[in-house]
Design a protein around this motif. Structure first.
Motif, PDB file in Angstrom:
ATOM      1  N   ALA A 178      10.193   9.547 -10.515  1.00 51.62           N
ATOM      2  CA  ALA A 178       9.488   9.141  -9.298  1.00 51.62           C
ATOM      3  C   ALA A 178      10.030   7.803  -8.804  1.00 51.62           C
ATOM      4  O   ALA A 178      10.250   7.613  -7.599  1.00 51.62           O
ATOM      5  CB  ALA A 178       7.988   9.043  -9.570  1.00 51.62           C
ATOM      6  N   MET A 179      10.272   6.885  -9.723  1.00 50.75           N
ATOM      7  CA  MET A 179      10.839   5.594  -9.317  1.00 50.75           C
ATOM      8  C   MET A 179      12.196   5.801  -8.656  1.00 50.75           C
ATOM      9  O   MET A 179      12.558   5.118  -7.704  1.00 50.75           O
ATOM     10  CB  MET A 179      10.997   4.675 -10.530  1.00 50.75           C
ATOM     11  CG  MET A 179       9.701   4.029 -10.963  1.00 50.75           C
ATOM     12  SD  MET A 179       9.836   3.277 -12.588  1.00 50.75           S
ATOM     13  CE  MET A 179      10.920   1.902 -12.226  1.00 50.75           C
ATOM     14  N   GLN A 180      12.951   6.766  -9.173  1.00 49.95           N
ATOM     15  CA  GLN A 180      14.279   7.018  -8.607  1.00 49.95           C
ATOM     16  C   GLN A 180      14.200   7.699  -7.249  1.00 49.95           C
ATOM     17  O   GLN A 180      15.205   7.843  -6.557  1.00 49.95           O
ATOM     18  CB  GLN A 180      15.124   7.842  -9.586  1.00 49.95           C
ATOM     19  CG  GLN A 180      15.501   7.028 -10.817  1.00 49.95           C
ATOM     20  CD  GLN A 180      16.228   7.856 -11.855  1.00 49.95           C
ATOM     21  OE1 GLN A 180      17.063   8.678 -11.533  1.00 49.95           O
ATOM     22  NE2 GLN A 180      15.902   7.635 -13.108  1.00 49.95           N
ATOM     23  N   VAL A 183       9.539   5.678  -5.382  1.00 48.12           N
ATOM     24  CA  VAL A 183       8.098   5.472  -5.530  1.00 48.12           C
ATOM     25  C   VAL A 183       7.855   4.151  -6.248  1.00 48.12           C
ATOM     26  O   VAL A 183       8.440   3.892  -7.301  1.00 48.12           O
ATOM     27  CB  VAL A 183       7.472   6.628  -6.345  1.00 48.12           C
ATOM     28  CG1 VAL A 183       6.032   6.307  -6.703  1.00 48.12           C
ATOM     29  CG2 VAL A 183       7.566   7.921  -5.575  1.00 48.12           C
TER      30      VAL A 183
ATOM     31  N   THR B  78      13.755  -0.559  -8.974  1.00 52.63           N
ATOM     32  CA  THR B  78      14.368   0.742  -8.701  1.00 52.63           C
ATOM     33  C   THR B  78      14.040   1.241  -7.291  1.00 52.63           C
ATOM     34  O   THR B  78      14.947   1.663  -6.569  1.00 52.63           O
ATOM     35  CB  THR B  78      13.921   1.741  -9.775  1.00 52.63           C
ATOM     36  OG1 THR B  78      14.278   1.215 -11.049  1.00 52.63           O
ATOM     37  CG2 THR B  78      14.582   3.088  -9.589  1.00 52.63           C
ATOM     38  N   PRO B  79      12.768   1.212  -6.871  1.00 52.29           N
ATOM     39  CA  PRO B  79      12.487   1.686  -5.504  1.00 52.29           C
ATOM     40  C   PRO B  79      13.252   0.906  -4.436  1.00 52.29           C
ATOM     41  O   PRO B  79      13.721   1.491  -3.455  1.00 52.29           O
ATOM     42  CB  PRO B  79      10.981   1.472  -5.358  1.00 52.29           C
ATOM     43  CG  PRO B  79      10.449   1.480  -6.732  1.00 52.29           C
ATOM     44  CD  PRO B  79      11.522   0.903  -7.602  1.00 52.29           C
ATOM     45  N   VAL B  82      16.765   2.171  -4.381  1.00 47.70           N
ATOM     46  CA  VAL B  82      16.822   3.483  -3.731  1.00 47.70           C
ATOM     47  C   VAL B  82      16.817   3.308  -2.214  1.00 47.70           C
ATOM     48  O   VAL B  82      17.553   3.971  -1.485  1.00 47.70           O
ATOM     49  CB  VAL B  82      15.641   4.352  -4.205  1.00 47.70           C
ATOM     50  CG1 VAL B  82      15.567   5.641  -3.410  1.00 47.70           C
ATOM     51  CG2 VAL B  82      15.773   4.651  -5.686  1.00 47.70           C
ATOM     52  N   SER B  88      19.755   9.446  -6.881  1.00 45.69           N
ATOM     53  CA  SER B  88      20.198   9.798  -8.222  1.00 45.69           C
ATOM     54  C   SER B  88      19.877  11.247  -8.558  1.00 45.69           C
ATOM     55  O   SER B  88      18.894  11.807  -8.087  1.00 45.69           O
ATOM     56  CB  SER B  88      19.541   8.888  -9.254  1.00 45.69           C
ATOM     57  OG  SER B  88      18.185   9.207  -9.371  1.00 45.69           O
ATOM     58  N   PHE B  96      10.019  17.364 -10.828  1.00 48.92           N
ATOM     59  CA  PHE B  96       8.565  17.269 -10.986  1.00 48.92           C
ATOM     60  C   PHE B  96       8.069  18.690 -11.235  1.00 48.92           C
ATOM     61  O   PHE B  96       7.857  19.480 -10.309  1.00 48.92           O
ATOM     62  CB  PHE B  96       7.943  16.643  -9.748  1.00 48.92           C
ATOM     63  CG  PHE B  96       8.554  15.306  -9.434  1.00 48.92           C
ATOM     64  CD1 PHE B  96       8.384  14.242 -10.306  1.00 48.92           C
ATOM     65  CD2 PHE B  96       9.328  15.112  -8.300  1.00 48.92           C
ATOM     66  CE1 PHE B  96       8.964  13.005 -10.043  1.00 48.92           C
ATOM     67  CE2 PHE B  96       9.907  13.885  -8.039  1.00 48.92           C
ATOM     68  CZ  PHE B  96       9.723  12.829  -8.915  1.00 48.92           C
ATOM     69  N   PHE B 110      11.170  10.477   0.108  1.00 51.23           N
ATOM     70  CA  PHE B 110       9.992   9.612   0.020  1.00 51.23           C
ATOM     71  C   PHE B 110      10.175   8.296   0.761  1.00 51.23           C
ATOM     72  O   PHE B 110       9.240   7.766   1.351  1.00 51.23           O
ATOM     73  CB  PHE B 110       9.665   9.343  -1.450  1.00 51.23           C
ATOM     74  CG  PHE B 110       8.366   8.627  -1.652  1.00 51.23           C
ATOM     75  CD1 PHE B 110       7.175   9.323  -1.603  1.00 51.23           C
ATOM     76  CD2 PHE B 110       8.327   7.254  -1.870  1.00 51.23           C
ATOM     77  CE1 PHE B 110       5.964   8.668  -1.777  1.00 51.23           C
ATOM     78  CE2 PHE B 110       7.122   6.603  -2.037  1.00 51.23           C
ATOM     79  CZ  PHE B 110       5.939   7.316  -1.990  1.00 51.23           C
TER      80      PHE B 110
END
Lengths: 607, 246
Positions: A178-180, A183, B78-79, B82, B88, B96, B110
């Motif tokens: 999710a972080m990637q 998020v 990290t966010p 991105v 990645s 998920f 996102f």
């Protein structure tokens, strides 16, 4: 005479209330793999905010609900930001312990602000009941059902259609992935804690209105019930938590219908243990769900134990041994006796939680078993007290290990939940098994300590006796840690899969640890029973289990000397500073929080 | 910045990484030129995956610099990284599992707020990965490994990245899907996305890469154009089974 329909309605309504707590726990567990033991405290805070709003500000009901939800959400956000976020990179057990500390602090703050006396929380709704089939239903029932359904619907819409809701779902399935995707996990945590706290707070208010009574004991009960419902439904599974809650409500309600009110909680915890044994991932967790992360390995803050030279230990022991020859007050001896008794319990817990890695939250149950056994042996069978205390230790070792054995196959946080539940079950069995334990009346007139026919009545003789027993137990435990057996214990703690691959039988070693630990705790309980001369089912409660855990962490998990130092510090310092009893629990909670944050390896380091 | 060397999009220079006491990277320097496919080869425990985590900000180096498009990534979460334009494809896909294929792909977008363009990009993904069309409402966890890899790649592309980092994109796939994945990486690259991939399968990776680095216990031991490395006896010995076969 209530009908079955009434019990069903009651079960569903109570289940609805549990669901509001359990859904929050499930959301938090999903995202952080954390069981939030402070959830019940937020529920308590919600109830009292509701009381302030209704009784003092005279807010109308809809406004009351909004005020409670908003205020509770703020509390949740504060807990997340200042209590848990700093612990993100610490050992896995740290956030769990932090929530326990936070819960102590919140409960005590509420108690100090509003006094421990129960208060009435009127519902402001007309007191009428409608006939439905063979039962009746009131406006409050409908309100609770309505709040439950509305919350479920809002939550569903949030998770399914909002961007933040998607982030919550993604983070709960794979945090790193999710972080990637971009998020921000901190925002997700905030959202989840805010929602969980709002639901929990409203739930507390509704329960207060339902029984028209609120008191500070609600907190722990709510946490326990919420955790039971959540785990029954499958940890981290939001719809599962709702179904688990309704099931729990019904099981309790029918249990009460058949056996009576005092059996309510017994059924709740039995349901939990049955589910944990048969389906440890809950009823609605499918096989695909990742198993709870093994908390082995990085479980305990790694550190080098502080080396204390042998002469220093001998000198300290000698000083404490000769202390009663000096003109010290009865009060000092009394305090130290309490410290030695707590020290024995801490020795037991530091072995089980520190050396073996099984963080037990129900250790007071071992005290209770030892105390009741010793008391009953000496009272009803006229066994000499010295032997009775040893009998208490043996019974605690045997029965305790047997009771805890269903949790041997569990890991990490689940062990803590299971031991907590088993601890509650022991206390509830004591309450309900009147023919043996005398139920709620308790046991009075327990004979004083005696050894070889000589009664130990003077404070110094009791002091020497308890000190000597503790020293012997500590020496034994020190030998144990240095032995092959001690190394096997630590091997299992550090990596149970590797230990198993080397042919270690986990069950056997966990049993041995609990047998040894059970004996020490049972002896402590036995001595306490003869010292107090009166015990009942509440003498040894969860607060004591948590106090013991704080002692053990303070001293350094697994550290024998640390356990004793921790006990002396936590019993002694409040006395030295003359801190009033009602502030002590608050202090313990703060100590636990500070330790977890700044010195998780404790004073003397983990072994 | 000479005329025939494109300005690097990503540059790691002098990176030293530690896990506790153990050093994972020793003075690591890697550059990824704009529009290129760069491959990092290495055996187990050579520090390949950690390199990827450094780029994504999941692991912080003790010293060294990481720049993307001229700006430092050190200290960014990290966010935030991105959002700078790096997507990645994690090791073992990391979908998920309980969300649908459609939701998984959309999670890739996102960081974007342009709803209409996102919807168009979803359609574009279905032309790039036609098989996913029938799978959109299925649970991602129920797909085969190869199909999951497609979803992971589509998900990465949805953020309209300037660079994609991939951790062993062919691992655990059937030979048919391996070819398909390599083909897609080439296609993605031709559309202007730079690719940094970590691979154990040297012969396959060198097929499609422009440049490659060989990492051994945290040190770069070889680097250069993929074509040259492919014929380098040292690479052949180490990864392509050259001497053992002889």
């Amino acid at each position: 005479m209530s009908s079955w329909l009434d019990y069903t309605i009651n079960g569903l309504i109570v289940g609805n209330v549990y669901a509001l707590v359990a859904v929050g726990l499930a959301l938090i567990f999903g995202v952080s793999r954390l069981i939030n033991f402070a959830q019940g405290s937020i529920y308590l805070v919600g109830a009292y905010i509701g009381w302030v709003a209704v009784v003092q500000l005279h807010t109308p009901l809809p406004l009351t609900i909004i005020v409670v939800a908003a205020a509770a959400a703020v509390v949740g956000l504060i807990i997340e930001r200042f209590g848990l976020r700093p612990l993100q990179n610490s050992v896995r057990i740290a956030p769990l312990l932090a929530t326990i500390g936070i819960s102590f602090v919140l409960d005590q703050l509420v108690m100090l602000t509003f006094s421990p006396n129960p208060r009435a929380l009127p519902s402001q709704l007309p007191d009428v009941r409608f006939q439905v089939g063979g039962g009746t239903i009131g406006p409050l029932d409908l309100l609770i059902a309505g709040v439950g359904l509305t919350s479920a619907l809002l939550l569903f819409v949030f998770l399914r259609y909002s961007k933040l809701g998607w982030a919550v779902r993604a983070a709960s399935q794979d945090r790193d992935a999710a972080m990637q995707m971009g998020v921000d996990v901190n925002r997700v945590n905030q959202a989840v804690f805010g929602i969980a706290a709002a639901l929990g707070g409203v739930s507390g208010m509704l329960v207060g209105m339902y029984y028209n009574q609120i008191d500070t004991a609600m907190s722990l009960q709510a946490t326990l019930k919420g955790v039971v419902a959540e785990v029954v439904g499958g940890a981290g599974n939001v719809p599962g938590a709702v179904i688990g809650s309704l099931l729990l409500g019904l099981v309790e309600s029918y249990g009460v219908a058949v056996f009576g009110t005092s059996y309510r909680n017994l059924f709740a915890f039995l349901l939990l243990v049955v589910v944990l044994v048969l389906r440890p991932n809950g009823l609605f967790a499918s096989a695909r769900q990742a198993p709870p992360e093994p908390l082995t390995g990085t479980f305990i803050a790694p550190s080098r134990p502080v080396r204390i030279p042998r002469w220093a230990l001998l000198a300290a022991a000698a000083i404490f041994a000769v202390l009663p020859f000096f003109p010290v007050s009865f009060y000092v001896l009394q305090t130290l006796i309490n410290a030695w008794l707590l020290g024995m319990l801490a020795l037991s817990l530091t072995l089980v939680a520190g050396t073996m890695g099984q963080v037990s939250l129900g250790h007071a149950a071992l005290l209770a078993i030892g105390a009741y056994t010793s008391a009953l042996l000496s009272l009803t069978l006229s066994v000499p007290v010295g032997l009775a205390v040893i009998g208490g230790g043996l019974m605690s070792a045997a029965l305790g290990t047997l009771l805890i054995s269903p949790s041997f196959r569990l890991r990490g946080h689940y062990v803590s939940i299971a031991t907590l539940a088993i601890g509650e079950i022991v206390s509830l069995v004591i309450l309900n098994w009147e023919s043996v334990t005398r139920g709620p009346i308790g046991i009075s007139g327990i004979p004083p300590l005696s050894l070889f026919g000589y009664d130990l009545i003077s404070p110094s003789s009791i002091y020497w006796f308890s000190f000597a027993v503790m020293v012997v137990l500590a020496l034994l435990q020190g030998r144990l840690l240095g032995s092959h057996l001690g190394r096997s214990f630590r091997a299992i703690r550090d990596d149970d899969i590797a230990a198993r691959a080397y042919g270690l039988s986990l069950n056997r070693y966990k049993s041995l640890a609990f047998i040894f630990g059970g004996f020490a705790a049972g002896v402590s309980g036995g001595i306490a029973a003869h010292l107090y001369s009166y015990i009942n089912h509440e003498t040894f409660n969860t607060q004591q289990s948590i106090l013991a855990l704080t002692v053990v962490i303070l001293g350094g998990l697994g550290n024998v000397v640390g356990a004793i130092v921790g006990a002396v510090a936590l019993v002694g310092l409040p006395e030295v500073f003359r801190i009033a009893a009602e502030y002590r629990i608050l202090i313990y909670g703060i100590v636990l929080l500070l330790l977890v944050r700044f010195r998780p390896q404790g004073l003397l380091g983990t072994i | 910045m000479t005329a025939n060397v494109p300005e690097p999009l990503l540059a790691l220079s002098g990176v030293n990484t530690f896990y506790g006491q153990a050093q994972v990277h020793f003075d690591l320097s890697i550059t990824v030129a704009r529009g290129h496919i760069v491959c990092l080869l290495g055996g187990n425990a050579s520090g390949k995956s950690t390199t990827m985590k450094i780029i994504l900000g999941l692991v912080k180096p003790r010293s060294g610099e990481v720049t993307f498009d001229g700006a430092s990534l050190i200290g960014l979460s990290t966010p935030q990284i991105v959002r700078r334009g790096i997507a990645s494809v994690p090791e073992a896909r990391r979908l998920f599992a309980d969300m649908s294929v459609r939701e998984n792909i959309l999670m890739g977008a996102f960081v974007r707020n342009d709803r209409d363009a996102v919807a168009q990009d979803l359609d574009r993904m279905l032309t790039l990965f036609p098989k996913l069309g029938q799978r959109l409402s299925q649970r991602a966890g129920s797909l085969s490994g190869g199909e999951q890899q497609m979803v992971a790649m589509a998900r990465a592309l949805m953020s309209r990245p300037r660079m994609i980092v991939m951790d062993e994109p062919t691992m655990g796939l059937s030979p048919l899907y391996v070819d398909r994945v390599l083909e897609l990486i080439r296609t993605i690259n031709q559309e202007g996305v730079s690719v940094f991939m970590v691979e154990q399968n040297a012969s396959l990776a060198l097929e499609i890469a422009h440049e490659a680095y060989v990492l051994q216990t945290g040190k770069i031991v070889l680097s250069g154009p993929a074509r040259a490395l492919k014929d380098d006896p040292r690479v052949r010995d180490a990864y392509l089974g050259g001497s053992e076969a002889a």
